[in-house]
Motif scaffolding. Structure first.
Motif, mmCIF file in Angstrom:
data_model
loop_
_atom_site.group_PDB
_atom_site.id
_atom_site.type_symbol
_atom_site.label_atom_id
_atom_site.label_comp_id
_atom_site.label_asym_id
_atom_site.label_seq_id
_atom_site.Cartn_x
_atom_site.Cartn_y
_atom_site.Cartn_z
ATOM 1 N N THR A 239 5.037 3.391 7.174
ATOM 2 C CA THR A 239 5.515 3.512 8.535
ATOM 3 C C THR A 239 5.917 4.796 9.014
ATOM 4 O O THR A 239 6.134 5.737 8.232
ATOM 5 C CB THR A 239 6.902 2.287 8.387
ATOM 6 O OG1 THR A 239 7.525 2.245 9.695
ATOM 7 C CG2 THR A 239 8.105 3.521 7.606
ATOM 8 N N VAL A 262 0.375 -7.884 4.750
ATOM 9 C CA VAL A 262 -0.206 -6.795 5.156
ATOM 10 C C VAL A 262 -1.848 -6.702 5.541
ATOM 11 O O VAL A 262 -2.581 -5.935 5.479
ATOM 12 C CB VAL A 262 -0.114 -5.391 4.219
ATOM 13 C CG1 VAL A 262 1.512 -5.315 3.920
ATOM 14 C CG2 VAL A 262 -0.551 -5.905 2.713
ATOM 15 N N TYR A 265 -2.923 -5.171 8.497
ATOM 16 C CA TYR A 265 -2.427 -3.867 8.706
ATOM 17 C C TYR A 265 -3.680 -2.801 8.753
ATOM 18 O O TYR A 265 -4.773 -3.260 8.388
ATOM 19 C CB TYR A 265 -1.753 -3.263 7.332
ATOM 20 C CG TYR A 265 -0.192 -3.621 7.613
ATOM 21 C CD1 TYR A 265 0.320 -4.460 8.128
ATOM 22 C CD2 TYR A 265 0.636 -2.611 7.182
ATOM 23 C CE1 TYR A 265 1.790 -4.813 8.122
ATOM 24 C CE2 TYR A 265 2.164 -2.794 7.017
ATOM 25 C CZ TYR A 265 2.425 -3.724 7.698
ATOM 26 O OH TYR A 265 4.047 -4.163 7.822
ATOM 27 N N PRO A 300 1.158 -0.551 10.170
ATOM 28 C CA PRO A 300 1.369 -1.891 10.969
ATOM 29 C C PRO A 300 0.412 -1.948 12.035
ATOM 30 O O PRO A 300 0.174 -0.917 12.783
ATOM 31 C CB PRO A 300 2.849 -1.736 11.814
ATOM 32 C CG PRO A 300 3.446 -0.953 10.661
ATOM 33 C CD PRO A 300 2.736 -0.023 10.196
#
Length: 409
Positions: A239, A262, A265, A300
């Motif tokens: 992050t 995830v 992601y 993200p």
């Protein structure tokens, strides 16, 4: 409570007893705010709003002042210069020494030292600094942390003879002066870098041999957007912190993410950039960092990720984004404030149309060289400052506990 000393732990010639035996403990009060004549009367008054002025030795200025009328009509009193103060509410453990006669609010404990025979103000100040963490641990309260008066009535201290106190205080003051000098140099270096950055990216400062007019291009024109998904291999989940760039999510939030959580992601590779549209104090409209401490990482899907095209200097754009160059443009794109998830309502397609200055590659590299030198100078000062503080902390532990004795004439 500061740890009780065993008789064998008390240095030879030192006295060990309640601090109240060596210095007069006092406090203060807040005059009624219903009477304007109690305020702005020229008497400096230390309150919770002055927390940022503590832990810096002398307290020379205060946010508010009170009047003699305020003193007469409250429990506040004027303490002499060299009085030592300690915050017992909110900013618990912060301390300072009055540079001139002042009053304090009820949120502070003050000790008047005689500075001749019994107690030296600067020895006591440094002793309070040494035990700051202990005071923080003693504070209780769900809304405002505080230490009750009974704690200070029992607070014990080991004191060397006065001349030894004064010599120890003198040694530690020398270290404080060295730390202050480095802090000032660091502040000046940061200001100079900021001013230099603004001049360079606004083309107000050009280097000899570079005269061509700059062109401006969209992020779309200088970079390709990255939307690749995980390749199934192990990658750290990352992050962006507005203060330190990419950090591991499990270290920042103490939670481990994997599998389905995830799967959407984005897989970012070293050298690629990501825009985090979360607002912060440092970057009001989001921040952009490049991945440099990891070879790859999953980030993200709300991040806008991109890779510079050939002919673009990575270092130039790194410094451009660090300087928050896109702030005005991003500010204009924000039209509905912050969403519930803390993210700004900026679409990836809108971000990719923001424009950046694109001088020739040679000039980009020249600008990056100059900013790199300024950055390295700041890092060097930060390392020096950190080392000085660590060395002073170790010295305090030795001198203020008698583990190392000083010669007194």
């Amino acid at each position: 409570m500061v740890r009780e000393l065993k008789p064998t732990e008390i240095p030879s010639g030192w006295q060990y007893d309640c601090l109240d035996k060596f210095a007069k403990r006092c406090s203060g009060h807040t005059p009624s705010k219903s009477f304007p004549q109690y305020w702005d009367g020229g008497i400096k008054w230390i309150s919770l709003t002055d927390a940022n002025k503590l832990d810096k030795g002398y307290v020379r200025e205060t946010d508010k002042e009170i009047s003699l009328e305020g003193i007469k009509n409250s429990s506040a009193e004027i303490h002499p210069s060299e009085t030592v103060v300690l915050a017992r509410d909110a900013s618990v453990g912060k301390s300072g020494v009055m540079a001139e006669p002042m009053a304090v609010s009820q949120h502070f404990i003050a000790w008047k030292c005689d500075n001749r025979v019994s107690t030296n103000s600067w020895f006591l100040y440094n002793w309070l600094q040494l035990h700051k963490k202990e005071f923080e641990r003693q504070a209780v309260g769900s809304t405002i942390k505080t230490i009750g008066i009974p704690y200070f009535k029992k607070l014990k201290i080991a004191l060397p003879p006065y001349n030894e106190q004064a010599e120890i205080a003198k040694i530690l003051t020398t270290w404080d002066e060295a730390i202050t000098t480095i802090e000032q140099l660091l502040t000046n270096s940061k200001k100079q870098k900021k001013a230099l950055t603004q001049k360079l990216f606004s083309s107000k400062k050009r280097f000899c041999g570079f005269n061509n007019e700059w062109i401006f291009k969209t992020i779309n024109e200088v970079a390709n957007r990255i939307q690749r998904k995980s390749d199934g291999n192990e990658h750290p989940i990352l992050t962006i912190s507005s203060l330190s760039g990419f950090v591991r999510q499990d270290e920042r939030y103490s939670r481990y993410m994997a599998g389905e959580s995830v799967k959407n992601y984005i897989l970012l590779e070293k050298g690629e950039f990501a825009y985090n549209k979360g607002n912060s104090k440092t970057y009001e409209f989001g921040c952009i960092f490049d991945l440099e401490t990891y070879d790859s990482g999953l980030v993200p899907h709300v991040y806008v990720c991109f890779k510079l095209k050939k002919g673009m200097s990575h270092r130039y754009f790194k410094y451009l984004f660090e300087a928050d160059y896109l702030k005005p443009q991003l500010g204009r794109l924000v039209n509905t404030g912050v969403r519930n998830n803390g993210l700004l309502n900026i679409k990836p397609s809108e971000f990719m149309t923001t424009k950046v200055p694109v001088p020739s590659l040679e000039e980009q590299e020249k600008i990056a060289d100059v900013l790199h030198a300024a950055t390295e100078s700041i890092k060097e000062l930060q390392q020096k400052l950190s080392a000085l503080k660590q060395e002073k902390k170790a010295l305090m532990q030795q001198l203020l506990t008698g583990k190392r004795r000083v010669k007194v004439n």
